[in-house]
Design an enzyme around this catalytic site. Sequence first.
Site, mmCIF file in Angstrom:
data_model
loop_
_atom_site.group_PDB
_atom_site.id
_atom_site.type_symbol
_atom_site.label_atom_id
_atom_site.label_comp_id
_atom_site.label_asym_id
_atom_site.label_seq_id
_atom_site.Cartn_x
_atom_site.Cartn_y
_atom_site.Cartn_z
ATOM 1 C CB SER A 189 8.866 5.428 -0.764
ATOM 2 O OG SER A 189 7.896 6.328 -0.258
ATOM 3 C CE1 TYR A 202 9.293 2.472 4.172
ATOM 4 C CE2 TYR A 202 8.854 4.755 3.591
ATOM 5 C CZ TYR A 202 8.688 3.407 3.344
ATOM 6 O OH TYR A 202 7.941 3.002 2.277
HETATM 7 P P1 NAD Z 1 2.737 -4.572 2.972
HETATM 8 O O1 NAD Z 1 2.833 -4.554 4.445
HETATM 9 O O2 NAD Z 1 1.535 -5.189 2.394
HETATM 10 O O3 NAD Z 1 4.016 -5.270 2.345
HETATM 11 C C1 NAD Z 1 5.279 -5.241 2.955
HETATM 12 C C2 NAD Z 1 5.747 -6.673 3.107
HETATM 13 O O4 NAD Z 1 7.095 -6.689 3.533
HETATM 14 C C3 NAD Z 1 4.983 -7.476 4.148
HETATM 15 O O5 NAD Z 1 3.841 -8.091 3.602
HETATM 16 C C4 NAD Z 1 6.026 -8.493 4.595
HETATM 17 O O6 NAD Z 1 5.778 -9.747 3.983
HETATM 18 C C5 NAD Z 1 7.337 -7.968 4.052
HETATM 19 N N1 NAD Z 1 8.340 -7.913 5.112
HETATM 20 C C6 NAD Z 1 8.550 -6.931 6.016
HETATM 21 N N2 NAD Z 1 9.563 -7.273 6.832
HETATM 22 C C7 NAD Z 1 9.997 -8.499 6.429
HETATM 23 C C8 NAD Z 1 11.018 -9.377 6.884
HETATM 24 N N3 NAD Z 1 11.835 -9.051 7.904
HETATM 25 N N4 NAD Z 1 11.155 -10.578 6.252
HETATM 26 C C9 NAD Z 1 10.352 -10.919 5.217
HETATM 27 N N5 NAD Z 1 9.376 -10.105 4.735
HETATM 28 C C10 NAD Z 1 9.216 -8.913 5.340
HETATM 29 O O7 NAD Z 1 2.880 -3.057 2.508
HETATM 30 P P2 NAD Z 1 3.168 -2.387 1.061
HETATM 31 O O8 NAD Z 1 2.765 -0.985 1.243
HETATM 32 O O9 NAD Z 1 2.631 -3.174 -0.029
HETATM 33 O O10 NAD Z 1 4.760 -2.405 1.001
HETATM 34 C C11 NAD Z 1 5.483 -2.861 -0.120
HETATM 35 C C12 NAD Z 1 6.598 -1.890 -0.436
HETATM 36 O O11 NAD Z 1 6.019 -0.669 -0.879
HETATM 37 C C13 NAD Z 1 7.489 -1.533 0.752
HETATM 38 O O12 NAD Z 1 8.846 -1.525 0.339
HETATM 39 C C14 NAD Z 1 7.051 -0.140 1.104
HETATM 40 O O13 NAD Z 1 8.072 0.586 1.715
HETATM 41 C C15 NAD Z 1 6.702 0.402 -0.264
HETATM 42 N N6 NAD Z 1 5.867 1.591 -0.272
HETATM 43 C C16 NAD Z 1 4.596 1.559 0.206
HETATM 44 C C17 NAD Z 1 3.833 2.710 0.187
HETATM 45 C C18 NAD Z 1 2.416 2.734 0.708
HETATM 46 O O14 NAD Z 1 1.844 3.816 0.840
HETATM 47 N N7 NAD Z 1 1.808 1.619 1.002
HETATM 48 C C19 NAD Z 1 4.370 3.896 -0.318
HETATM 49 C C20 NAD Z 1 5.664 3.898 -0.805
HETATM 50 C C21 NAD Z 1 6.403 2.737 -0.781
#
Ligand code: NAD
Length: 297
Positions: A189, A202
């Site tokens: 991130s 985080y």
């Molecule tokens: P999202 O909620 O759609 O995806 C995250 C997924 O993590 C969930 O769908 C879930 O299936 C999985 N997860 C969480 N805890 C779990 C567990 N204990 N066991 C199994 N699966 C688990 O959200 P996203 O934003 O697509 O997140 C994906 C990645 O992107 C993450 O690592 C997040 O930190 C990163 N990210 C997101 C953003 C943003 O703004 N959305 C920014 C920077 C980084």
Amino acid sequence: MTNRFTLQDPRKQYPQPPFPRQPQPVPGIASKMDPVPDHGETSYVGSGRLNGRRALITGGDSGIGRAAAIAFAREGADVAISYLASEEADAREVIAIIEAEGRKALALPGDITEEAWAREIVERTVQAFGGLDILVVNAGRQQNREDISKVTSDDFDKTMKTNLYALHWIAQAAVPHLPAGASVITTASVQAYEPSAILLDYATTKAGIVAYTKALAKQLIEKGIRANVVAPGPFWTALQSSGGQPPEKVQQFGAESQIGRPGQPVEIAPVYVLLASQEGSYITGEVYGVTGGAGIA
Ligand code: NAD
Ligand code: MG
């Protein structure tokens, strides 16, 4: 007809804030978001760049992982997705899209904070597809806490387990199966570089993911395997509306980016495809920022 390939102003290409107030319990469900995110369901067009590859994506049910799953299937890969059991509805939609491409799909519901399960998702993928060429470790936990006093040991533990321990367990289980040419991709991130006050635990894990992946890349290139990091800025996913940000911040999500709106998951999918494919043959140990202008440094 205007589509993703039409020349246009990117600031106006997708929805801009303000958004409706929409808190959800964790883990959030993508189909309950307003507006519903674009993960490429109808908009991502493939061109055979991953023909015959076998991929495992954690958090492949929704958000960024789902966009990668759809893109990989459209590019010709079999795709396994890991997710939490309570996300079955989102996962079913992804499985249907992968199968509609004529590719194999594998659903892996379960909690990757349990070491045995984290390792098992790798073995099940290898068994179902006959091998593993692309590993995307993308699942994440993000729960904002306004003050250090509110970050409980349980919070700290769960965030470390989900974002860092699971990465280690899954990567360790996968490495013996990966052939030369394989690709490992992690999702960090912009928080690794510009941490928010309300994301102590985080942001710490995201910096850890960058360091872990860069170190792993140095080991894996000895086997002809590449490893890279994607560092997203604000993306319109259920992670944010299920406690990643306070509800009022979700209503303004992406407003502070140079582009003035959050990214839609499909807008980051091409980076995962590039890193996964042989076109990325000289790319290893790198961090790709997709931040809407903030940049990473
Ligand atoms: P999202 O909620 O759609 O995806 C995250 C997924 O993590 C969930 O769908 C879930 O299936 C999985 N997860 C969480 N805890 C779990 C567990 N204990 N066991 C199994 N699966 C688990 O959200 P996203 O934003 O697509 O997140 C994906 C990645 O992107 C993450 O690592 C997040 O930190 C990163 N990210 C997101 C953003 C943003 O703004 N959305 C920014 C920077 C980084
Ligand atoms: Mg989800």
